[in-house]
Design a protein around this motif. Sequence first.
Motif, short mmCIF file in Angstrom:
data_model
loop_
_atom_site.label_atom_id
_atom_site.label_comp_id
_atom_site.label_asym_id
_atom_site.label_seq_id
_atom_site.Cartn_x
_atom_site.Cartn_y
_atom_site.Cartn_z
N UNK A 36 34.36 -64.10 -64.90
CA UNK A 36 35.02 -62.75 -64.66
C UNK A 36 33.84 -61.82 -64.26
N UNK A 37 34.49 -60.64 -63.57
CA UNK A 37 33.53 -59.82 -63.23
C UNK A 37 34.14 -58.44 -63.90
N UNK A 38 34.52 -58.34 -64.98
CA UNK A 38 35.08 -57.25 -65.85
C UNK A 38 33.80 -56.52 -65.98
N UNK A 39 33.92 -55.15 -65.96
CA UNK A 39 32.54 -54.10 -65.90
C UNK A 39 32.42 -54.14 -67.15
N UNK A 40 31.06 -54.33 -67.28
CA UNK A 40 30.63 -54.00 -68.83
C UNK A 40 28.89 -53.51 -68.77
N UNK A 41 28.80 -52.51 -69.53
CA UNK A 41 27.35 -51.77 -69.37
C UNK A 41 27.04 -51.68 -70.93
N UNK A 42 25.68 -51.72 -71.02
CA UNK A 42 25.16 -51.60 -72.38
C UNK A 42 25.54 -52.63 -73.45
N UNK A 43 25.48 -52.19 -74.63
CA UNK A 43 25.67 -53.10 -75.94
C UNK A 43 26.97 -53.57 -75.58
N UNK A 44 27.38 -54.66 -75.72
CA UNK A 44 28.90 -55.21 -75.79
C UNK A 44 29.56 -55.47 -77.09
N UNK A 45 28.67 -55.00 -78.24
CA UNK A 45 29.49 -54.81 -79.54
C UNK A 45 29.45 -55.68 -80.45
N UNK A 46 28.75 -56.97 -79.84
CA UNK A 46 28.68 -58.19 -80.87
C UNK A 46 27.61 -58.90 -80.68
N UNK A 47 27.23 -59.75 -81.72
CA UNK A 47 26.10 -60.87 -81.41
C UNK A 47 26.64 -62.29 -81.97
N UNK A 48 26.02 -63.02 -81.42
CA UNK A 48 26.29 -64.63 -81.96
C UNK A 48 25.07 -64.95 -82.58
#
Length: 209
Positions: A36-48
Amino acid sequence: MAIIESVTLDVPDTAAAERFYTAAFGLDGQVGFRTSDAPSTGFRGYTLSLTVAQPSTVDSFVASALDAGAAVLKPAAKSLWGYGGAVQAPDGAIWTIATSAKKDTGPATREIDGLVLLLGVEDIAASKKFYVEQGLVVSKSFARVYAEFDAGTGPVKLGLYRRRALAKNAGVPPAGAGSHRITIRADAGTFTDPDGFAWEAVRSGLTAK
């Protein structure tokens, strides 16, 4: 009771992601990949998060992640709750490796006690209520600070944190925009939660404990 079977990460190169996660953590089946090349910047809102038995095992997984191409976000160190650190995978996903133990009781191993998906949410109470309505069962809850759900026999446990607190724990700024770049695969159905995290229905053969 809803069971999480796995999570799927959106990555630019699935073959490269498979090589990294095999070399870094030895994961097999709990994490999948989708191009996927869906745009995303900064913190993605989760951690594993990988939970392990002792500090030397934390150090072993952090070292193998760095050797495989991860970047350090928080060096492994002691804290009030134990010992742990955070790294960022080449695909951008943030991983924490931690133990509640503060001293080693034996040689380092490559054993993982648990895999926890922590979602950073705006309203713990509202998100907890939403997930209970989807069939998840609360196992721990601390006011409007944290909630954790029973994993049953599933390989992935779900927890909820306030977004800002989760980002601080990972060593990154809380701001972020665009895709979360993760899909949660479970037998709870297909839906999107109040914070925009996508769930995908699967027919899981896993059961409640």
